[in-house]
Write a protein that holds these residues in place. Structure first.
Motif, PDB file in Angstrom:
ATOM      1  N   GLU A   5      -7.705   3.470  -6.001  1.00  0.00           N
ATOM      2  CA  GLU A   5      -6.634   2.601  -5.838  1.00  0.00           C
ATOM      3  C   GLU A   5      -5.457   3.004  -5.334  1.00  0.00           C
ATOM      4  O   GLU A   5      -4.848   4.044  -5.310  1.00  0.00           O
ATOM      5  N   VAL A   6      -4.978   2.165  -4.304  1.00  0.00           N
ATOM      6  CA  VAL A   6      -3.736   2.378  -3.614  1.00  0.00           C
ATOM      7  C   VAL A   6      -2.631   1.339  -4.014  1.00  0.00           C
ATOM      8  O   VAL A   6      -2.990   0.331  -4.002  1.00  0.00           O
ATOM      9  N   VAL A  16      -1.631   6.105 -16.430  1.00  0.00           N
ATOM     10  CA  VAL A  16      -2.889   7.082 -16.444  1.00  0.00           C
ATOM     11  C   VAL A  16      -2.918   8.275 -17.381  1.00  0.00           C
ATOM     12  O   VAL A  16      -1.565   8.486 -18.011  1.00  0.00           O
ATOM     13  N   ASP A  17      -3.675   8.915 -17.414  1.00  0.00           N
ATOM     14  CA  ASP A  17      -3.644  10.236 -18.451  1.00  0.00           C
ATOM     15  C   ASP A  17      -3.066  11.436 -17.775  1.00  0.00           C
ATOM     16  O   ASP A  17      -2.328  12.045 -18.589  1.00  0.00           O
ATOM     17  N   ALA A  18      -2.970  11.534 -16.378  1.00  0.00           N
ATOM     18  CA  ALA A  18      -2.279  12.683 -15.795  1.00  0.00           C
ATOM     19  C   ALA A  18      -1.633  12.356 -14.436  1.00  0.00           C
ATOM     20  O   ALA A  18      -2.129  11.197 -13.842  1.00  0.00           O
ATOM     21  N   ILE A  19      -0.543  12.937 -14.143  1.00  0.00           N
ATOM     22  CA  ILE A  19       0.218  12.744 -12.935  1.00  0.00           C
ATOM     23  C   ILE A  19       0.125  13.889 -12.266  1.00  0.00           C
ATOM     24  O   ILE A  19       0.395  14.876 -12.649  1.00  0.00           O
ATOM     25  N   VAL A 148      -8.538   7.035  -9.830  1.00  0.00           N
ATOM     26  CA  VAL A 148      -7.361   7.732  -8.986  1.00  0.00           C
ATOM     27  C   VAL A 148      -6.658   6.596  -8.480  1.00  0.00           C
ATOM     28  O   VAL A 148      -7.129   5.792  -7.878  1.00  0.00           O
ATOM     29  N   ARG A 149      -5.289   6.610  -8.693  1.00  0.00           N
ATOM     30  CA  ARG A 149      -4.387   5.845  -8.149  1.00  0.00           C
ATOM     31  C   ARG A 149      -3.658   6.840  -7.281  1.00  0.00           C
ATOM     32  O   ARG A 149      -3.164   7.880  -7.508  1.00  0.00           O
ATOM     33  N   LEU A 150      -3.684   6.416  -6.080  1.00  0.00           N
ATOM     34  CA  LEU A 150      -2.494   6.856  -4.762  1.00  0.00           C
ATOM     35  C   LEU A 150      -1.403   6.219  -4.935  1.00  0.00           C
ATOM     36  O   LEU A 150      -1.373   5.070  -4.499  1.00  0.00           O
ATOM     37  N   VAL A 151      -0.303   6.802  -5.179  1.00  0.00           N
ATOM     38  CA  VAL A 151       0.895   6.006  -5.293  1.00  0.00           C
ATOM     39  C   VAL A 151       1.653   6.456  -4.025  1.00  0.00           C
ATOM     40  O   VAL A 151       2.301   7.527  -4.144  1.00  0.00           O
ATOM     41  N   ALA A 152       2.140   5.322  -3.255  1.00  0.00           N
ATOM     42  CA  ALA A 152       2.832   5.422  -2.337  1.00  0.00           C
ATOM     43  C   ALA A 152       4.266   5.212  -2.622  1.00  0.00           C
ATOM     44  O   ALA A 152       4.421   4.240  -3.380  1.00  0.00           O
ATOM     45  N   PHE A 153       5.233   5.887  -2.213  1.00  0.00           N
ATOM     46  CA  PHE A 153       6.572   5.775  -2.516  1.00  0.00           C
ATOM     47  C   PHE A 153       7.442   4.940  -1.426  1.00  0.00           C
ATOM     48  O   PHE A 153       8.377   4.364  -1.572  1.00  0.00           O
ATOM     49  N   ASP A 154       6.620   4.656  -0.137  1.00  0.00           N
ATOM     50  CA  ASP A 154       7.104   3.607   0.792  1.00  0.00           C
ATOM     51  C   ASP A 154       6.142   2.880   1.447  1.00  0.00           C
ATOM     52  O   ASP A 154       5.092   3.057   1.287  1.00  0.00           O
TER      53      ASP A 154
END
Length: 167
Positions: A5-6, A16-19, A148-154
């Motif tokens: 997921e984005v 989530v379990d882990a960052i 998996v989550r891909l976390v964009a900051f912008d």
């Protein structure tokens, strides 16, 4: 293969379990996403990371998540490559960050993991190339991680990751 997921947001607030944090080799915390994660997790994170340092580029190690809110139980520290023009194995090292982080997630029993855009900040890795490497490596890596989550900051990073995920 985990579901990918984005999202656009704050990685420290992920469910989530882990960052994963984009660390430097000292694992003591620095700026950017790593600094935000260290601030949210509290000073024990730097002490725990420092005890495991140094961590080589492309490798990953885990510590407890300390003051991060549950269900986050672990912080996975990975050291990305410094961009030197692309002829020094940077792409392979970045791919290794994702593979090793997933392997460490398996070791600690994490079934959901949030990743930042590794090495695209002060390390200077070209964001479009980094997005493609992230998606292709996570998709090809055997793992017990389910999400998996891909976390964009912008917004720009979000768009690049979304485009890479759509293939």
């Amino acid at each position: 293969m985990p579901a990918i997921e984005v999202v656009l947001g704050d990685i420290t607030a992920e469910d989530v379990d882990a960052i994963v944090t984009a660390a430097n080799e000292s694992l003591l915390g620095c700026g950017g996403v790593d600094g935000a994660i260290h601030r949210a997790a509290g000073p024990r994170l730097a002490r725990a990371g420092g005890a495991l340092a140094p961590c080589d580029a492309g490798d990953a190690v885990a510590t407890p998540a300390f003051d991060l809110d549950p269900p986050v139980r672990h912080v996975i520290h990975t050291v990305g490559p410094v961009w030197e023009g692309g002829g020094h194995g940077e792409a392979d090292t970045l791919a290794s960050c994702y593979r090793r982080s997933l392997a460490v997630a398996d070791e600690v029993g994490a079934r959901s993991v949030a990743f930042p855009a590794i090495a695209t900040g002060v390390y200077g890795f070209p964001p479009e190339q980094a997005a493609t490497i992230a998606i292709s490596t996570i998709s090809a890596t055997p793992t017990q991680v389910e999400r998996v989550r891909l976390v964009a900051f912008d917004e720009a990073t979000y768009q690049l990751l979304t485009t890479a995920a759509q293939g």
